[in-house]
Design an enzyme around this catalytic site. Structure first.
Site, PDB file in Angstrom:
ATOM      1  N   ASP A 138       0.858  -1.191   0.000  1.00 22.19           N
ATOM      2  CA  ASP A 138       0.000   0.000   0.000  1.00 22.19           C
ATOM      3  C   ASP A 138       0.891   1.236   0.000  1.00 22.19           C
ATOM      4  OD1 ASP A 138      -1.751   2.074   0.488  1.00 22.19           O
ATOM      5  OD2 ASP A 138      -2.860   1.017   2.073  1.00 22.19           O
ATOM      6  N   GLU A 160     -10.583   2.551  -1.500  1.00 19.53           N
ATOM      7  CA  GLU A 160     -11.017   2.518  -0.099  1.00 19.53           C
ATOM      8  C   GLU A 160     -11.743   3.797   0.306  1.00 19.53           C
ATOM      9  OE1 GLU A 160      -6.909   2.093   1.507  1.00 19.53           O
ATOM     10  OE2 GLU A 160      -7.436   3.793   2.777  1.00 19.53           O
ATOM     11  N   HIS A 196     -11.917  -3.176   1.959  1.00 22.11           N
ATOM     12  CA  HIS A 196     -11.081  -2.439   2.907  1.00 22.11           C
ATOM     13  C   HIS A 196     -11.831  -2.494   4.224  1.00 22.11           C
ATOM     14  CE1 HIS A 196      -9.837   1.250   5.093  1.00 22.11           C
ATOM     15  NE2 HIS A 196      -8.660   0.988   4.560  1.00 22.11           N
TER      16      HIS A 196
HETATM   17 MG    MG Z   1      -4.996   1.461   1.836  1.00 21.67          MG
END
Ligand code: MG
Length: 369
Positions: free
Chosen positions: A197, A249, A298
Protein backbone atom coordinates in the site's frame (compact mmCIF):
# COMPACT_ATOMS: atom_id res chain seq x y z
CA UNK A 1 -42.88 -2.75 10.82
CA UNK A 2 -41.84 0.90 11.20
CA UNK A 3 -38.63 2.63 12.26
CA UNK A 4 -39.23 4.47 15.54
CA UNK A 5 -35.78 5.94 16.29
CA UNK A 6 -32.21 6.15 15.03
CA UNK A 7 -29.21 6.44 17.35
CA UNK A 8 -25.79 7.69 16.26
CA UNK A 9 -23.36 6.62 19.00
CA UNK A 10 -19.98 8.31 18.84
CA UNK A 11 -17.27 6.13 20.46
CA UNK A 12 -13.79 7.54 20.86
CA UNK A 13 -10.59 6.44 22.62
CA UNK A 14 -9.30 8.95 25.19
CA UNK A 15 -6.06 9.51 23.24
CA UNK A 16 -6.09 9.53 19.45
CA UNK A 17 -2.76 9.18 17.69
CA UNK A 18 -2.00 10.85 14.35
CA UNK A 19 -1.61 7.50 12.55
CA UNK A 20 -3.58 5.67 9.85
CA UNK A 21 -5.70 3.73 12.34
CA UNK A 22 -9.48 3.80 11.99
CA UNK A 23 -10.04 1.90 15.25
CA UNK A 24 -9.65 4.97 17.45
CA UNK A 25 -12.89 6.84 16.74
CA UNK A 26 -16.08 5.36 15.27
CA UNK A 27 -19.77 6.10 14.84
CA UNK A 28 -22.10 3.21 15.57
CA UNK A 29 -25.67 3.40 14.23
CA UNK A 30 -28.63 1.67 15.83
CA UNK A 31 -32.01 1.69 14.12
CA UNK A 32 -34.93 0.73 16.37
CA UNK A 33 -38.35 -0.49 15.21
CA UNK A 34 -41.84 -0.81 16.66
CA UNK A 35 -41.39 -4.61 16.45
CA UNK A 36 -38.59 -4.42 19.04
CA UNK A 37 -35.92 -5.37 16.48
CA UNK A 38 -32.77 -3.22 16.29
CA UNK A 39 -30.29 -3.03 13.42
CA UNK A 40 -26.59 -2.22 13.94
CA UNK A 41 -24.35 -0.34 11.51
CA UNK A 42 -21.12 1.63 11.48
CA UNK A 43 -19.71 4.76 9.86
CA UNK A 44 -15.94 5.07 9.38
CA UNK A 45 -15.43 8.80 8.83
CA UNK A 46 -15.30 12.11 10.74
CA UNK A 47 -17.65 10.98 13.49
CA UNK A 48 -18.68 14.46 14.72
CA UNK A 49 -19.67 15.46 11.17
CA UNK A 50 -21.52 12.21 10.42
CA UNK A 51 -23.36 12.30 13.76
CA UNK A 52 -24.61 15.77 12.76
CA UNK A 53 -25.74 14.38 9.38
CA UNK A 54 -27.92 11.89 11.29
CA UNK A 55 -29.26 14.37 13.82
CA UNK A 56 -29.83 17.45 11.63
CA UNK A 57 -33.55 18.36 11.52
CA UNK A 58 -35.63 18.37 8.36
CA UNK A 59 -34.88 21.30 6.11
CA UNK A 60 -35.97 22.26 2.61
CA UNK A 61 -36.23 19.46 0.08
CA UNK A 62 -33.04 17.36 -0.39
CA UNK A 63 -31.27 18.94 2.62
CA UNK A 64 -32.52 16.67 5.41
CA UNK A 65 -30.82 14.84 8.27
CA UNK A 66 -30.93 11.03 8.00
CA UNK A 67 -32.68 10.12 11.27
CA UNK A 68 -35.69 12.26 10.39
CA UNK A 69 -35.85 10.70 6.94
CA UNK A 70 -35.86 7.18 8.34
CA UNK A 71 -38.31 7.45 11.24
CA UNK A 72 -41.74 6.16 10.22
CA UNK A 73 -40.43 4.21 7.22
CA UNK A 74 -40.55 0.43 6.63
CA UNK A 75 -36.99 -0.83 7.35
CA UNK A 76 -37.39 -3.84 5.05
CA UNK A 77 -37.31 -1.61 1.95
CA UNK A 78 -33.52 -1.37 2.17
CA UNK A 79 -32.66 -0.47 -1.44
CA UNK A 80 -35.56 2.02 -1.70
CA UNK A 81 -34.38 3.67 1.51
CA UNK A 82 -30.85 3.97 0.08
CA UNK A 83 -32.18 5.85 -2.94
CA UNK A 84 -34.43 7.96 -0.68
CA UNK A 85 -31.55 8.92 1.66
CA UNK A 86 -29.27 9.67 -1.30
CA UNK A 87 -31.88 11.85 -3.04
CA UNK A 88 -33.04 13.69 0.08
CA UNK A 89 -29.47 14.69 1.06
CA UNK A 90 -28.17 15.53 -2.40
CA UNK A 91 -27.94 19.30 -1.93
CA UNK A 92 -25.06 18.73 0.51
CA UNK A 93 -24.33 15.06 -0.15
CA UNK A 94 -23.86 12.87 -3.26
CA UNK A 95 -20.32 11.96 -2.14
CA UNK A 96 -18.13 12.32 0.98
CA UNK A 97 -19.51 12.49 4.53
CA UNK A 98 -23.19 12.18 3.58
CA UNK A 99 -22.52 8.85 1.83
CA UNK A 100 -20.29 7.73 4.74
CA UNK A 101 -23.26 8.37 7.05
CA UNK A 102 -25.69 6.58 4.70
CA UNK A 103 -23.31 3.58 4.88
CA UNK A 104 -24.01 3.20 8.61
CA UNK A 105 -27.77 3.42 8.09
CA UNK A 106 -27.65 0.95 5.20
CA UNK A 107 -25.64 -1.66 7.16
CA UNK A 108 -28.10 -1.32 10.08
CA UNK A 109 -31.04 -1.78 7.68
CA UNK A 110 -29.53 -4.99 6.24
CA UNK A 111 -28.98 -6.25 9.81
CA UNK A 112 -32.62 -5.43 10.60
CA UNK A 113 -33.91 -7.13 7.46
CA UNK A 114 -31.94 -10.27 8.29
CA UNK A 115 -33.19 -10.34 11.88
CA UNK A 116 -36.79 -9.78 10.74
CA UNK A 117 -36.59 -12.59 8.17
CA UNK A 118 -34.51 -14.92 10.37
CA UNK A 119 -31.68 -15.13 7.84
CA UNK A 120 -27.98 -14.17 7.89
CA UNK A 121 -27.26 -11.09 5.76
CA UNK A 122 -25.18 -13.02 3.19
CA UNK A 123 -28.22 -15.09 2.21
CA UNK A 124 -30.13 -11.88 1.50
CA UNK A 125 -27.24 -10.39 -0.47
CA UNK A 126 -26.83 -13.24 -2.92
CA UNK A 127 -26.31 -16.56 -1.20
CA UNK A 128 -23.82 -18.54 0.82
CA UNK A 129 -20.77 -19.21 -1.36
CA UNK A 130 -18.52 -19.95 1.61
CA UNK A 131 -18.70 -20.31 5.39
CA UNK A 132 -15.33 -18.67 6.05
CA UNK A 133 -13.25 -16.06 4.25
CA UNK A 134 -9.48 -15.99 3.79
CA UNK A 135 -7.99 -13.05 5.68
CA UNK A 136 -5.13 -10.68 5.09
CA UNK A 137 -3.72 -8.29 7.69
CA UNK A 138 -2.33 -4.82 7.12
CA UNK A 139 0.85 -3.63 8.78
CA UNK A 140 2.66 -0.32 8.63
CA UNK A 141 6.14 -0.82 7.18
CA UNK A 142 8.77 -1.01 9.94
CA UNK A 143 11.32 1.75 10.52
CA UNK A 144 13.96 -0.42 8.84
CA UNK A 145 13.76 -3.34 6.36
CA UNK A 146 14.79 -5.68 9.21
CA UNK A 147 11.86 -4.40 11.29
CA UNK A 148 9.52 -4.95 8.30
CA UNK A 149 10.83 -8.53 8.02
CA UNK A 150 10.16 -9.13 11.72
CA UNK A 151 6.56 -7.92 11.31
CA UNK A 152 6.11 -10.22 8.33
CA UNK A 153 7.28 -13.21 10.38
CA UNK A 154 4.81 -12.20 13.10
CA UNK A 155 2.01 -12.32 10.50
CA UNK A 156 3.10 -15.78 9.34
CA UNK A 157 3.16 -16.99 12.97
CA UNK A 158 -0.48 -15.86 13.31
CA UNK A 159 -1.37 -18.26 10.48
CA UNK A 160 -2.00 -15.56 7.87
CA UNK A 161 -1.53 -16.54 4.23
CA UNK A 162 -1.62 -12.94 2.97
CA UNK A 163 -0.08 -9.76 4.39
CA UNK A 164 -0.15 -6.15 3.29
CA UNK A 165 2.47 -3.54 4.16
CA UNK A 166 2.02 0.15 3.68
CA UNK A 167 2.62 3.76 4.65
CA UNK A 168 5.43 4.53 7.15
CA UNK A 169 8.72 5.12 5.30
CA UNK A 170 7.33 4.02 1.91
CA UNK A 171 7.33 6.38 -1.07
CA UNK A 172 10.47 8.42 -0.46
CA UNK A 173 13.30 6.67 -2.30
CA UNK A 174 13.23 3.74 -4.69
CA UNK A 175 16.05 1.85 -2.96
CA UNK A 176 14.48 2.14 0.51
CA UNK A 177 11.05 1.15 -0.79
CA UNK A 178 12.41 -1.93 -2.54
CA UNK A 179 14.53 -2.93 0.47
CA UNK A 180 11.34 -2.97 2.58
CA UNK A 181 9.30 -4.85 -0.03
CA UNK A 182 12.09 -7.44 -0.51
CA UNK A 183 12.41 -7.92 3.26
CA UNK A 184 8.66 -8.50 3.56
CA UNK A 185 8.60 -10.87 0.59
CA UNK A 186 11.54 -12.90 1.95
CA UNK A 187 10.11 -13.18 5.47
CA UNK A 188 6.60 -14.11 4.34
CA UNK A 189 7.97 -16.93 2.23
CA UNK A 190 6.65 -19.02 -0.65
CA UNK A 191 2.97 -19.83 -0.96
CA UNK A 192 1.78 -16.68 0.81
CA UNK A 193 0.79 -13.33 -0.67
CA UNK A 194 2.34 -9.92 -0.06
CA UNK A 195 0.58 -6.71 -1.08
CA UNK A 196 1.95 -3.17 -0.92
CA UNK A 197 0.00 0.00 0.00
CA UNK A 198 1.76 3.14 -1.24
CA UNK A 199 -0.60 5.47 0.63
CA UNK A 200 -1.05 7.87 -2.34
CA UNK A 201 2.67 8.74 -2.22
CA UNK A 202 3.77 8.19 -5.85
CA UNK A 203 3.43 9.54 -9.40
CA UNK A 204 2.60 7.48 -12.48
CA UNK A 205 6.31 7.28 -13.37
CA UNK A 206 7.56 6.42 -9.87
CA UNK A 207 4.74 3.87 -9.38
CA UNK A 208 5.57 2.19 -12.68
CA UNK A 209 9.27 2.06 -11.78
CA UNK A 210 8.41 0.29 -8.50
CA UNK A 211 5.80 -1.99 -10.10
CA UNK A 212 8.37 -3.25 -12.62
CA UNK A 213 10.75 -4.16 -9.77
CA UNK A 214 7.95 -5.71 -7.70
CA UNK A 215 6.61 -7.92 -10.50
CA UNK A 216 9.40 -10.55 -10.25
CA UNK A 217 8.75 -10.71 -6.48
CA UNK A 218 5.14 -11.75 -7.16
CA UNK A 219 3.57 -8.83 -5.30
CA UNK A 220 -0.21 -9.36 -5.16
CA UNK A 221 -1.17 -5.75 -5.77
CA UNK A 222 0.15 -2.21 -5.51
CA UNK A 223 -2.45 -0.17 -3.65
CA UNK A 224 -3.22 3.53 -3.96
CA UNK A 225 0.03 4.59 -5.59
CA UNK A 226 -1.61 7.88 -6.72
CA UNK A 227 -3.96 10.46 -5.29
CA UNK A 228 -7.51 9.09 -4.97
CA UNK A 229 -8.64 11.74 -7.47
CA UNK A 230 -5.95 11.19 -10.11
CA UNK A 231 -8.23 9.07 -12.27
CA UNK A 232 -6.37 9.86 -15.49
CA UNK A 233 -3.16 8.79 -13.77
CA UNK A 234 -4.74 5.50 -12.69
CA UNK A 235 -5.92 4.84 -16.24
CA UNK A 236 -2.39 5.39 -17.57
CA UNK A 237 -0.77 3.31 -14.83
CA UNK A 238 -3.24 0.41 -15.10
CA UNK A 239 -2.54 0.11 -18.85
CA UNK A 240 1.19 -0.41 -18.22
CA UNK A 241 1.70 -1.88 -14.74
CA UNK A 242 2.87 -5.52 -14.58
CA UNK A 243 1.54 -5.65 -10.99
CA UNK A 244 -2.23 -5.37 -10.38
CA UNK A 245 -3.23 -1.87 -9.23
CA UNK A 246 -5.72 -1.56 -6.34
CA UNK A 247 -7.69 1.45 -5.11
CA UNK A 248 -11.09 2.59 -3.92
CA UNK A 249 -11.02 2.52 -0.10
CA UNK A 250 -12.19 6.14 -0.11
CA UNK A 251 -14.60 5.77 -3.03
CA UNK A 252 -18.34 6.17 -2.63
CA UNK A 253 -21.47 5.18 -4.59
CA UNK A 254 -21.88 2.72 -7.45
CA UNK A 255 -20.98 5.50 -9.89
CA UNK A 256 -17.59 6.00 -8.22
CA UNK A 257 -16.74 2.31 -8.57
CA UNK A 258 -18.10 2.15 -12.10
CA UNK A 259 -15.62 4.93 -12.96
CA UNK A 260 -12.68 3.14 -11.29
CA UNK A 261 -13.48 -0.06 -13.18
CA UNK A 262 -13.74 1.83 -16.47
CA UNK A 263 -10.35 3.43 -15.77
CA UNK A 264 -8.86 -0.07 -15.61
CA UNK A 265 -8.36 -0.69 -11.87
CA UNK A 266 -7.54 -4.37 -11.32
CA UNK A 267 -8.73 -4.53 -7.71
CA UNK A 268 -11.39 -2.27 -6.17
CA UNK A 269 -11.48 -1.94 -2.38
CA UNK A 270 -14.83 -0.63 -1.15
CA UNK A 271 -15.14 -0.10 2.60
CA UNK A 272 -18.72 -0.93 3.58
CA UNK A 273 -18.66 1.74 6.32
CA UNK A 274 -17.57 4.42 3.81
CA UNK A 275 -18.78 3.52 0.29
CA UNK A 276 -22.54 3.72 0.90
CA UNK A 277 -23.00 0.45 2.81
CA UNK A 278 -23.70 -3.11 1.73
CA UNK A 279 -26.09 -1.92 -0.97
CA UNK A 280 -23.24 -0.13 -2.76
CA UNK A 281 -20.60 -2.77 -1.95
CA UNK A 282 -22.74 -5.47 -3.55
CA UNK A 283 -23.28 -3.39 -6.69
CA UNK A 284 -19.54 -2.60 -6.88
CA UNK A 285 -18.45 -6.24 -6.59
CA UNK A 286 -21.01 -7.31 -9.19
CA UNK A 287 -19.63 -4.71 -11.64
CA UNK A 288 -16.03 -5.76 -10.85
CA UNK A 289 -16.87 -9.40 -11.39
CA UNK A 290 -18.59 -8.70 -14.72
CA UNK A 291 -15.48 -6.81 -15.88
CA UNK A 292 -13.11 -9.60 -14.81
CA UNK A 293 -11.68 -7.60 -11.88
CA UNK A 294 -11.60 -8.26 -8.14
CA UNK A 295 -13.36 -6.59 -5.23
CA UNK A 296 -11.65 -6.96 -1.84
CA UNK A 297 -13.07 -5.18 1.22
CA UNK A 298 -11.08 -2.44 2.91
CA UNK A 299 -11.89 -3.06 6.58
CA UNK A 300 -10.01 -1.32 9.36
CA UNK A 301 -12.36 -0.16 12.10
CA UNK A 302 -14.64 -2.33 14.29
CA UNK A 303 -16.16 -5.79 14.35
CA UNK A 304 -19.35 -4.30 12.86
CA UNK A 305 -17.47 -3.44 9.68
CA UNK A 306 -15.75 -6.85 9.77
CA UNK A 307 -19.03 -8.74 10.13
CA UNK A 308 -20.64 -6.76 7.30
CA UNK A 309 -17.58 -7.37 5.08
CA UNK A 310 -17.67 -11.11 5.83
CA UNK A 311 -21.33 -11.36 4.84
CA UNK A 312 -20.62 -9.42 1.65
CA UNK A 313 -17.71 -11.70 0.71
CA UNK A 314 -19.69 -14.84 1.58
CA UNK A 315 -22.32 -13.68 -0.92
CA UNK A 316 -19.82 -13.23 -3.80
CA UNK A 317 -18.95 -16.24 -5.95
CA UNK A 318 -15.39 -14.90 -6.45
CA UNK A 319 -14.88 -13.09 -3.12
CA UNK A 320 -12.56 -15.14 -0.93
CA UNK A 321 -10.47 -12.40 0.76
CA UNK A 322 -11.13 -9.88 3.54
CA UNK A 323 -8.93 -7.41 5.40
CA UNK A 324 -8.61 -8.37 9.08
CA UNK A 325 -7.58 -5.58 11.45
CA UNK A 326 -5.14 -6.60 14.20
CA UNK A 327 -5.02 -3.25 16.05
CA UNK A 328 -5.35 -3.56 19.85
CA UNK A 329 -8.05 -0.87 20.22
CA UNK A 330 -11.00 -2.02 22.41
CA UNK A 331 -13.28 -0.56 19.70
CA UNK A 332 -11.96 -3.29 17.38
CA UNK A 333 -11.31 -6.07 19.93
CA UNK A 334 -14.19 -5.71 22.43
CA UNK A 335 -17.06 -3.62 21.05
CA UNK A 336 -18.49 -6.67 19.26
CA UNK A 337 -18.76 -9.34 21.97
CA UNK A 338 -18.71 -12.21 19.49
CA UNK A 339 -15.98 -10.79 17.22
CA UNK A 340 -15.24 -13.40 14.53
CA UNK A 341 -11.71 -14.64 15.30
CA UNK A 342 -8.86 -15.33 12.92
CA UNK A 343 -8.31 -19.11 12.74
CA UNK A 344 -5.69 -20.69 10.45
CA UNK A 345 -5.68 -17.61 8.24
CA UNK A 346 -9.47 -17.58 7.78
CA UNK A 347 -12.45 -15.94 9.49
CA UNK A 348 -15.80 -17.69 9.93
CA UNK A 349 -18.87 -15.92 8.51
CA UNK A 350 -21.48 -15.32 11.27
CA UNK A 351 -24.51 -17.59 10.75
CA UNK A 352 -27.07 -16.02 13.13
CA UNK A 353 -29.83 -13.80 11.63
CA UNK A 354 -28.76 -10.36 10.42
CA UNK A 355 -25.09 -9.53 10.84
CA UNK A 356 -25.00 -12.05 13.71
CA UNK A 357 -23.21 -9.72 16.13
CA UNK A 358 -23.89 -8.31 19.60
CA UNK A 359 -22.49 -5.06 20.99
CA UNK A 360 -20.95 -4.85 24.48
CA UNK A 361 -22.89 -2.15 26.37
CA UNK A 362 -20.01 -1.68 28.83
CA UNK A 363 -17.65 -0.76 25.97
CA UNK A 364 -20.25 1.67 24.60
CA UNK A 365 -20.67 3.28 28.04
CA UNK A 366 -16.91 3.57 28.55
CA UNK A 367 -16.05 5.21 25.22
CA UNK A 368 -19.23 7.13 24.34
CA UNK A 369 -18.54 10.84 23.70
MG1 MG B 1 -5.00 1.46 1.84
Amino acid sequence: MKIVSVEALHLRLPNIEEIADGTQDVLIIRIHTDAGITGIGEVSSQSYVCKAIFEAPRSAERRHGLANLLVGRDPLEVEDLWRYMYHQTNRYGRRGAAIHAISGADIALWDLRGKALGKPVHELLGGAHRTSVRAYASYLFGDTPAATGALAREAVDLGLTAVKFGWGPFGKTLSTDMAHVEAARRAVGEGRDVMVDAGCSLTVASALERARLMAPLGIGWLEEPLSQDDLKGYAELCRQSPVPIAAGEGETTRWGFEDLIERGLHVIQPDVAICGGLTVAREASAMASAAGRRAVPHCFSTGVNLAASLHWMASCADGDLVEYCLRPSPLMRELVRNLPPLVDGRVAVPQAPGLGIELDEDVIAEFRV
